[in-house]
Scaffold this active site. Structure first.
Site, PDB file in Angstrom:
ATOM      1  CG  MET A   1      21.706 -28.232  44.591  1.00 31.33           C
ATOM      2  SD  MET A   1      22.142 -27.179  45.988  1.00 31.33           S
ATOM      3  CE  MET A   1      20.880 -27.632  47.157  1.00 31.33           C
ATOM      4  N   GLY A   2      21.031 -27.778  40.716  1.00 32.85           N
ATOM      5  CA  GLY A   2      19.791 -27.574  39.990  1.00 32.85           C
ATOM      6  C   GLY A   2      19.446 -28.751  39.099  1.00 32.85           C
ATOM      7  CB  THR A  22      26.948 -24.329  29.603  1.00 32.40           C
ATOM      8  OG1 THR A  22      26.546 -24.801  30.898  1.00 32.40           O
ATOM      9  CG2 THR A  22      27.968 -23.212  29.798  1.00 32.40           C
ATOM     10  CG  ASN A  85      22.961 -20.572  49.641  1.00 31.54           C
ATOM     11  OD1 ASN A  85      21.920 -20.999  50.130  1.00 31.54           O
ATOM     12  ND2 ASN A  85      24.055 -21.315  49.540  1.00 31.54           N
ATOM     13  N   GLY A 113      22.706 -30.276  49.002  1.00 29.48           N
ATOM     14  CA  GLY A 113      23.928 -30.487  48.244  1.00 29.48           C
ATOM     15  C   GLY A 113      23.831 -31.597  47.219  1.00 29.48           C
ATOM     16  CE  LYS A 161      20.670 -23.637  52.568  1.00 34.65           C
ATOM     17  NZ  LYS A 161      21.932 -23.074  52.097  1.00 34.65           N
ATOM     18  CG  HIS A 164      20.800 -24.478  57.389  1.00 36.31           C
ATOM     19  ND1 HIS A 164      21.802 -24.618  56.440  1.00 36.31           N
ATOM     20  CD2 HIS A 164      20.336 -25.732  57.618  1.00 36.31           C
ATOM     21  CE1 HIS A 164      21.935 -25.895  56.123  1.00 36.31           C
ATOM     22  NE2 HIS A 164      21.065 -26.590  56.820  1.00 36.31           N
ATOM     23  CG  ASN A 165      24.213 -22.199  54.604  1.00 39.98           C
ATOM     24  OD1 ASN A 165      23.336 -23.041  54.800  1.00 39.98           O
ATOM     25  ND2 ASN A 165      24.719 -21.978  53.415  1.00 39.98           N
ATOM     26  CD  GLU A 168      26.800 -26.173  56.132  1.00 45.39           C
ATOM     27  OE1 GLU A 168      27.542 -25.646  55.277  1.00 45.39           O
ATOM     28  OE2 GLU A 168      25.666 -26.634  55.860  1.00 45.39           O
TER      29      GLU A 168
END
Length: 289
Positions: A1-2, A22, A85, A113, A161, A164-165, A168
């Site tokens: 995602m980053g 890595t 998160n 995502g 957030k 929000h989850n 979800e």
């Protein structure tokens, strides 16, 4: 995602210095225009003027370890953004810790995502207003139009957030149960087509429903997927916060417990239920092999 977020920033002409544990991800970002660094000290040294460091690491110890390193190499006025998160109460503690050194900490809930590169990320952030204002060009690039919000003081972003989850979790569970009812009927309903027709004018249309359609198009009966559902921790925190605030959260709680149940090969509780029915009513039980 980053990595996808870095790409979106580069596409909008931001200068981005990257570091990862890595090397593969760093090399991929460099190919797209990012500047590589060997560690956090090297990363900070390559940032100009007022420094902004955005963290996209798992909640808990990885965030704390990153902050321990950063607090000794950043200067007063610099900014750390936690885009993962993290638990909102932990974010408040980190804000207070860095505040003692004059370093700003912004807690930024990030949703989008794997589709965020194309569609943008919904950003919910909290912290000092001036720091959030300074970093607003970053938020504007990462988010779609009207897709970012200053939620308030420290912790507010990750609180929003988290809820929000939690919501979800409940939405996903409701969809899953509804589609299973349809699948068990005798009418041989095409679930993929149902998911897609509901996207046109229905009150239950949503991006989650669109993703259901994608999944069913790829695997009609989901035979390739095991009925095992993990959780990221956000649902647990939402329920704990609901308890702290004396808020009844029946649906979110039930949806999390259903995920726990999906991970059981066998359920002692269900065995005991069967045994009790047999004891008090003589009801038949199915014997194990």
């Amino acid at each position: 995602m980053g990595g996808k977020m870095v790409e979106r920033l580069l596409n909008d002409k931001h200068e981005v210095v990257v570091y990862n544990l890595t090397r593969k991800e760093v090399d991929e970002a460099v190919k797209k225009g990012a500047i590589a660094s060997e560690n956090l000290t090297d990363l900070v040294s390559k940032l100009k003027d007022r420094k902004v460091v955005w963290l996209m690491v798992p909640a808990g110890a990885p965030v704390d370890q990153s902050i321990i390193e950063l607090e000794d190499i950043l200067e007063a006025g610099d900014i750390v953004i936690d885009g993962g998160n993290s638990y909102w109460r932990d974010s408040v503690k980190r804000y207070e810790k860095l505040q003692d050194k004059g370093i700003h900490y912004i807690d930024c809930g990030t949703s989008g995502g794997v589709w965020g590169l194309e569609n943008g990320y919904c950003l919910m952030y909290g912290g000092d207003k001036d720091a959030c204002k300074y970093t607003e060009p970053i938020f504007k690039t990462l988010a779609p139009e009207n897709g970012h919000l200053y939620c308030g003081e420290s912790g507010a972003g990750h609180l929003v957030k988290m809820v929000h989850n939690g919501i979800e979790y409940g939405m996903m569970q409701a969809y899953a149960e509804g589609f299973e009812i349809l699948k068990q009927s005798d009418h041989n309903v095409d679930l993929e087509k149902v998911s897609k027709v509901w996207m046109h004018g229905s009150v239950v249309r949503s991006w989650l429903l669109e993703l259901i359609g994608n999944a069913l198009e790829e695997d009609k009966d989901l035979d390739k997927i095991k009925d095992y559902v993990s959780d990221s921790g956000e649902g647990r925190w939402t329920i704990q916060t609901a308890i702290d605030f004396d808020v009844p959260a029946h649906v979110i709680t039930a949806s999390l417990f259903t995920r726990f149940q999906s991970r059981q090969d066998t359920s002692f509780a269900m065995k005991l239920l069967a045994a009790m029915r047999n004891q008090f009513g003589g009801h038949a039980v199915k014997k194990s092999e």
